[in-house]
Design an enzyme around this catalytic site. Structure first.
Site, PDB file in Angstrom:
ATOM      1  N   LYS A 288       0.803  -1.223   0.000  1.00 20.82           N
ATOM      2  CA  LYS A 288       0.000   0.000   0.000  1.00 20.82           C
ATOM      3  C   LYS A 288       0.838   1.277   0.000  1.00 20.82           C
ATOM      4  O   LYS A 288       0.378   2.333  -0.474  1.00 20.82           O
ATOM      5  CB  LYS A 288      -0.932   0.017   1.210  1.00 20.82           C
ATOM      6  CG  LYS A 288      -2.154  -0.874   1.076  1.00 20.82           C
ATOM      7  CD  LYS A 288      -3.173  -0.269   0.129  1.00 20.82           C
ATOM      8  CE  LYS A 288      -4.495  -0.991   0.192  1.00 20.82           C
ATOM      9  NZ  LYS A 288      -5.525  -0.359  -0.664  1.00 20.82           N
TER      10      LYS A 288
ATOM     11  N   SER B  11       0.455  -9.761  -0.634  1.00 20.88           N
ATOM     12  CA  SER B  11       0.407  -8.297  -0.602  1.00 20.88           C
ATOM     13  C   SER B  11       0.749  -7.648   0.725  1.00 20.88           C
ATOM     14  O   SER B  11       1.009  -6.448   0.769  1.00 20.88           O
ATOM     15  CB  SER B  11      -0.992  -7.830  -1.038  1.00 20.88           C
ATOM     16  OG  SER B  11      -1.990  -8.450  -0.245  1.00 20.88           O
TER      17      SER B  11
END
Length: 407
Positions: free
Chosen positions: A57, A308
């Protein structure tokens, strides 16, 4: 044919990559022989948990913040996040000297709240989920004059996330399938733009948990039901409604979206730790969960799994590992009624030890209703090698008169 009207282009992703090369980590993309053997697929794992904030992110957050002028930076930024976007914004806002406020929904793991505060942001806990937190963050931004930093539905954020795929294409040129976790769709959309431009032969597959399969439902892919919400181990992709921009990109560039269950994700988290010796959060493990749940879609392919993020609550991880041991037959709980006399417990322990089991916990009760007088209920947690070993221990106990009791 790719439409020229898409809001993000390969040039946008390449510009982001050039700028981010000096401020984010080029994370490993490691081949896993063991996961390949388990799934029947040649597997590489793109480990975004190696970022400073343990998530991809920060790529999109930093590229978005880089676009702000001096005036906007002085007024600060506001974001809404269950944790990973929050930490990415907090970290890079601090590096750039930008005041940051993060709105996090109730139920966000304490580790993510505290980590966001340590990174320098002010945290406001508000809302029952991401949607509520986002609405509150937009209100705060409007009232204060700060800039709202979208978690996924913004061209700069999408371009920043797409830099993950540019690295993958260089690190694993043999790939033919890219498997990406999906919440709001920023990572998937950015990666799809990069792959379509550089390697249009590569299949791009998104993965959602069944309670939050908003993008799959919006695109009418498979039998995905409308999002139902609720608790999930994959809170990082617990987004009810995907973004408008991300949906538009996915509609044109994404080949498929598959849906996995909580059990699939839980198993994948356990496999990452047991086999790869890396911690991966539920959202990050969704890509591996897809291979476990839908082997027919990936067998024989060269797949890169985007892991992720690694921000998992330690208590959740502990529970996952214990449940994983139980699922694999490596931790079993035996319940039996034994004579309430000296030596009974020692006999049970001796039999388990002789069979190679390791006792990790014992409960011994004389006062359970329904248990005959002069007998006791014995519950023993035993570490074993596998399900066959556990079955052998049960047989040895029963052969010596210690029969299993009903739970």
């Amino acid at each position: 044919m790719v439409s020229d009207s898409l809001p993000v282009t390969i040039a946008d992703v390449e510009a982001a990559a050039a700028a981010l090369a000096r401020v984010v980590v080029r994370t490993p993309c490691a081949e896993s022989q063991t996961l390949s053997a388990i799934t029947g697929t040649r597997v590489w794992c793109k480990l975004e948990g190696f970022q400073y904030t343990a998530s991809f992110k920060e790529r999109g957050a930093r590229w978005f913040l880089d676009q702000l002028d001096a005036g906007a930076r002085s007024r600060g930024v506001v974001a809404a996040s269950a944790g990973n976007h929050a930490q990415g914004v907090a970290h890079h806002a601090a590096l750039l000297g930008i005041p940051a406020t993060i709105v996090m929904p109730h139920g966000t793991p304490f580790t993510k709240v505290s980590r966001t505060e340590v990174l320098g942001a002010r945290v406001v806990v508000e809302g029952d989920g991401f949607h509520d937190a986002r609405a509150h963050a937009i209100t705060l931004a409007a009232e204060s004059g700060a800039t709202f930093v979208p978690a996924f539905d913004d061209p700069h954020v999408i371009a920043g996330q797409g830099t993950v795929a540019l690295e993958i294409l260089e690190q694993a040129p043999e790939l033919d399938t890219l498997v990406v976790p999906v919440g709001g769709g920023g990572l998937l959309a950015g990666c799809a733009v990069a792959v379509q431009a550089r390697r249009p032969d590569v299949r791009v597959v998104g993965v959602q948990v069944d309670r939050y399969a908003g993008l799959a439902h919006a695109l009418a892919l498979g039998d995905a039901a409308a999002p139902s919400g609720g608790m999930t181990i994959a809170e990082g992709i617990a987004v009810v409604e995907p973004g408008a921009l991300t949906t538009a990109i996915a509609r044109q560039l994404v080949d498929d979206i598959v849906v996995v269950t909580e059990d699939d994700v839980e198993r994948a988290v356990g496999l990452y730790l047991d086999i790869e010796k890396v911690v991966v959060e539920g959202a990050g493990a969704a890509s591996l969960a897809a291979l476990l749940a839908h082997p027919e879609l990936f067998a024989g392919h060269n797949c890169v799994l985007v892991a992720s993020g690694a921000n998992i609550d330690p208590r959740v991880l502990s529970s996952v590992l214990l449940r994983s041991l139980a699922r694999n037959g490596r931790l079993v709980r035996l319940r039996m009624e034994v004579p309430d006399r000296p030596g009974a417990l020692a006999n049970v322990a001796s039999l388990i030890g002789a069979a190679g089991g390791n006792i990790v916990d014992v409960d011994h009760h004389r006062d359970r209703l329904g248990v005959p007088l002069r007998e006791a209920v014995l519950e023993v947690s035993v570490e074993t090698r596998d399900t066959d070993h556990a079955a052998r221990i049960r047989r040895d106990l029963e052969a010596n008169g210690f029969r299993q009791a009903d739970a």
